[in-house]
Write a protein that holds these residues in place. Structure first.
Motif, PDB file in Angstrom:
ATOM      1  N   LYS A  63      -0.115  13.572   2.156  1.00 51.01           N
ATOM      2  CA  LYS A  63      -0.316  12.123   2.163  1.00 51.01           C
ATOM      3  C   LYS A  63      -0.265  11.515   3.562  1.00 51.01           C
ATOM      4  CE  LYS A  63       1.534  11.077  -2.450  1.00 51.01           C
ATOM      5  NZ  LYS A  63       2.555  10.283  -3.196  1.00 51.01           N
TER       6      LYS A  63
ATOM      7  N   THR B 126      -3.423   9.758   4.665  1.00 48.97           N
ATOM      8  CA  THR B 126      -3.657   8.572   3.844  1.00 48.97           C
ATOM      9  C   THR B 126      -2.713   7.443   4.221  1.00 48.97           C
ATOM     10  OG1 THR B 126      -4.349  10.018   2.023  1.00 48.97           O
ATOM     11  CG2 THR B 126      -3.830   7.742   1.471  1.00 48.97           C
TER      12      THR B 126
ATOM     13  N   GLU C 210       1.859   1.848  -3.514  1.00 51.89           N
ATOM     14  CA  GLU C 210       0.751   2.425  -4.273  1.00 51.89           C
ATOM     15  C   GLU C 210       0.628   3.924  -4.025  1.00 51.89           C
ATOM     16  OE1 GLU C 210      -2.677   0.230  -3.129  1.00 51.89           O
ATOM     17  OE2 GLU C 210      -2.034  -1.640  -4.114  1.00 51.89           O
ATOM     18  N   LEU C 211       1.076   4.372  -2.859  1.00 46.62           N
ATOM     19  CA  LEU C 211       1.063   5.804  -2.537  1.00 46.62           C
ATOM     20  C   LEU C 211       2.334   6.504  -3.019  1.00 46.62           C
ATOM     21  CD1 LEU C 211      -0.354   5.660   1.112  1.00 46.62           C
ATOM     22  CD2 LEU C 211      -1.555   6.378  -0.960  1.00 46.62           C
TER      23      LEU C 211
ATOM     24  N   ASN D  72      -5.696   0.050   7.715  1.00 45.98           N
ATOM     25  CA  ASN D  72      -6.506  -0.861   6.918  1.00 45.98           C
ATOM     26  C   ASN D  72      -5.755  -2.147   6.595  1.00 45.98           C
ATOM     27  OD1 ASN D  72      -8.739   0.840   6.840  1.00 45.98           O
ATOM     28  ND2 ASN D  72      -8.066   1.877   4.974  1.00 45.98           N
ATOM     29  N   ALA D  73      -4.430  -2.047   6.510  1.00 55.69           N
ATOM     30  CA  ALA D  73      -3.626  -3.240   6.223  1.00 55.69           C
ATOM     31  C   ALA D  73      -3.519  -4.162   7.429  1.00 55.69           C
ATOM     32  CB  ALA D  73      -2.227  -2.837   5.742  1.00 55.69           C
TER      33      ALA D  73
ATOM     34  N   GLU E   8      -4.066   5.895   7.376  1.00 57.62           N
ATOM     35  CA  GLU E   8      -5.292   5.142   7.109  1.00 57.62           C
ATOM     36  C   GLU E   8      -4.992   3.820   6.417  1.00 57.62           C
ATOM     37  OE1 GLU E   8      -9.617   5.769   4.908  1.00 57.62           O
ATOM     38  OE2 GLU E   8      -7.879   6.966   4.310  1.00 57.62           O
ATOM     39  N   GLU E   9      -4.110   3.854   5.412  1.00 57.39           N
ATOM     40  CA  GLU E   9      -3.787   2.633   4.675  1.00 57.39           C
ATOM     41  C   GLU E   9      -3.055   1.626   5.554  1.00 57.39           C
ATOM     42  OE1 GLU E   9      -4.723   1.691   1.598  1.00 57.39           O
ATOM     43  OE2 GLU E   9      -5.964   3.491   1.636  1.00 57.39           O
TER      44      GLU E   9
ATOM     45  N   GLU F 166      -9.970   8.943   6.673  1.00 58.82           N
ATOM     46  CA  GLU F 166      -8.634   9.517   6.819  1.00 58.82           C
ATOM     47  C   GLU F 166      -8.583  10.461   8.010  1.00 58.82           C
ATOM     48  OE1 GLU F 166      -6.042  12.658   4.263  1.00 58.82           O
ATOM     49  OE2 GLU F 166      -6.913  10.977   3.164  1.00 58.82           O
TER      50      GLU F 166
ATOM     51  N   ARG G 100       0.824  -1.210   0.000  1.00 64.21           N
ATOM     52  CA  ARG G 100       0.000   0.000   0.000  1.00 64.21           C
ATOM     53  C   ARG G 100       0.861   1.263   0.000  1.00 64.21           C
ATOM     54  NH1 ARG G 100      -5.784  -1.051   2.905  1.00 64.21           N
ATOM     55  NH2 ARG G 100      -6.105  -3.141   2.076  1.00 64.21           N
TER      56      ARG G 100
END
Length: 243
Positions: free
Chosen positions: A132, A135, A78-79, A142-143, A138-139, A220, A75
């Motif tokens: 960022k 984010t 991806e960012l 979520n992971a 948050e990511e 977020e 993730r």
């Protein structure tokens, strides 16, 4: 021979007395200190979080930990977070022991029995795009990360801000010396010594505990960078003379 000895003693007396009369006069001085500061917005933040897993076997604890941390790494890529900005800050393996049973005082203790393992893997991510930060947090949540240590704000290059604060402190010190010299009616002859020091006052990382209680699906989190203060202190010692 006695007259020669007496003559030599008399010749030595004036020189000895002259040597004891020589004293060095101390240079009168004036010492001043001043502090200068500069406020600047941070341009970098270090986010630290990780995963703690427990299992009966070391292999299973490692497997669970690797699965989450690999998902976090995917993730972050991806960012568009470069791998050079991701660093393992700690990795620990701790065996868990079975509580010792109660035993008579005269019975030797039994050897400790391992009943499981806990693996803690913590990484620190350098985020240069402050938009960022929320984010990234948050990511990571979520992971599946379950360990969050908070944020550390920074400047990529602190030197210009430190130099500006030092200049500000030096100017204040000179102004203070001039005011004291005028009030005391003494003349500032020259600067004998200069001492300086500077440090960065960073915002306290209060976000860590709050994030631990945040639901991973709550959206977020709002992150505010605020300002950092760069402080410097300059001490000047002047030689002074009557005005």
């Amino acid at each position: 021979m006695p007259w020669v000895v007496l003559l030599m003693a008399l010749w030595a007396l004036p020189f000895t007395a002259h040597a004891h009369d020589e004293t060095k006069s101390e240079t009168p001085t004036l010492t001043v200190s001043a502090t200068g500061s500069l406020a600047q917005s941070p341009d970098t933040v270090f986010v630290t979080f990780g995963m703690e897993t427990a299992a009966k076997s070391l292999a299973e604890a490692q497997r669970q930990n690797n699965a989450v941390m690999q998902k976090v790494a995917d993730r972050l890529r991806e960012l568009q977070i470069d791998k050079e900005r991701i660093q393992t800050s700690s990795f620990t393996v701790s065996p868990q022991y079975k509580p010792p049973p109660k035993r008579p005082a005269d019975t030797p203790p039994a050897p400790p029995e391992i009943i499981g393992y806990v693996i803690s893997n913590t990484i620190t991510v350098e985020v240069r795009n402050l938009e960022k930060v929320g984010t990234v947090i948050e990511e990571a949540l979520n992971a599946g990360v379950n360990h969050f240590q908070g944020l550390h704000w920074a400047l990529r290059d602190e030197q210009p801000a430190r130099l500006a604060a030092i200049k500000n402190a030096a100017a204040k010190a000179r102004e203070k010396a001039a005011a004291l010299g005028e009030a005391l009616r003494v003349k500032l002859v020259r600067v004998l010594t200069v001492n300086e020091g500077s440090h960065v006052v960073r915002p306290a990382p209060h976000a860590g505990r709050a994030m631990m209680a945040m639901d991973a699906g709550g959206g977020e989190p709002p992150i505010f960078s605020g300002e950092m203060k760069i402080e410097a202190t300059v001490t000047l010692v002047y030689e002074i003379a009557p005005n």
